[in-house]
Design an enzyme around this catalytic site. Structure first.
Site, PDB file in Angstrom:
ATOM      1  N   SER A 104       0.957  -1.048   0.050  1.00 52.81           N
ATOM      2  CA  SER A 104      -0.087   0.185   0.105  1.00 52.81           C
ATOM      3  C   SER A 104       0.929   1.238   0.164  1.00 52.81           C
ATOM      4  O   SER A 104       2.032   1.186   0.495  1.00 52.81           O
ATOM      5  CB  SER A 104      -0.944  -0.026   1.073  1.00 52.81           C
ATOM      6  N   CYS A 105       0.512   2.227  -0.733  1.00 52.75           N
ATOM      7  CA  CYS A 105       1.231   3.491  -0.617  1.00 52.75           C
ATOM      8  C   CYS A 105       0.070   4.650  -0.592  1.00 52.75           C
ATOM      9  O   CYS A 105      -0.885   4.828  -1.259  1.00 52.75           O
ATOM     10  CB  CYS A 105       1.872   3.629  -2.166  1.00 52.75           C
ATOM     11  N   PHE A 106       0.470   5.616   0.334  1.00 53.84           N
ATOM     12  CA  PHE A 106      -0.436   6.649   0.661  1.00 53.84           C
ATOM     13  C   PHE A 106       0.323   7.899   0.980  1.00 53.84           C
ATOM     14  O   PHE A 106       1.444   7.895   1.372  1.00 53.84           O
ATOM     15  CB  PHE A 106      -0.851   6.583   2.109  1.00 53.84           C
TER      16      PHE A 106
END
Length: 126
Positions: A104-106
């Site tokens: 995941s990348c935020f």
């Protein structure tokens, strides 16, 4: 039984947490900032150099636990600017042999110490 993972090859904790924890065959790293463990200084270079240092720090904790980057199951990347995604992805890829973990990348409002990136991982023992 919970085992604390600690290595001189990753930055010392800047708060009340461990660099990593092993439990029931899993290894959880704390979020790794782009801090040089030898100097304790934050890498304030471009996002590619920050990503490389943060990944080296993740790798050091994983290796201290007796695992390799190929044992990583899940990675979470926090970015100060989502426009840095492509540059970070290029560095990130270089740490794996192609058998990539889930990820995941935020983009987040703030990262501790004003860093541009923070990376954490979960790895598993076979």
């Amino acid at each position: 039984m919970k085992e604390i993972i600690s290595t001189e090859n990753a930055p010392k904790a800047v708060g009340a947490y461990s660099q990593g924890v092993s439990f029931s065959g899993l290894v959880f790293t704390s979020g790794q900032l782009p801090i040089d463990p030898a100097t304790g200084e934050l890498n304030t270079g471009d996002i590619a150099s920050q990503a490389e240092q943060a990944m080296k720090n993740v790798k050091a904790v994983i290796e201290k636990a007796g695992l390799t980057m190929d044992d990583i199951l899940k990675v979470t990347i926090l970015l100060a600017d989502i426009a840095d995604f492509a540059a970070v992805n290029q560095i990130y890829e270089s740490f794996f042999t192609g058998n990539y973990p889930a990820r995941s990348c935020f983009a987040v409002k703030d990262i501790p110490k004003g860093a541009g990136i923070e990376i954490e991982a979960i790895a598993g023992r076979n």
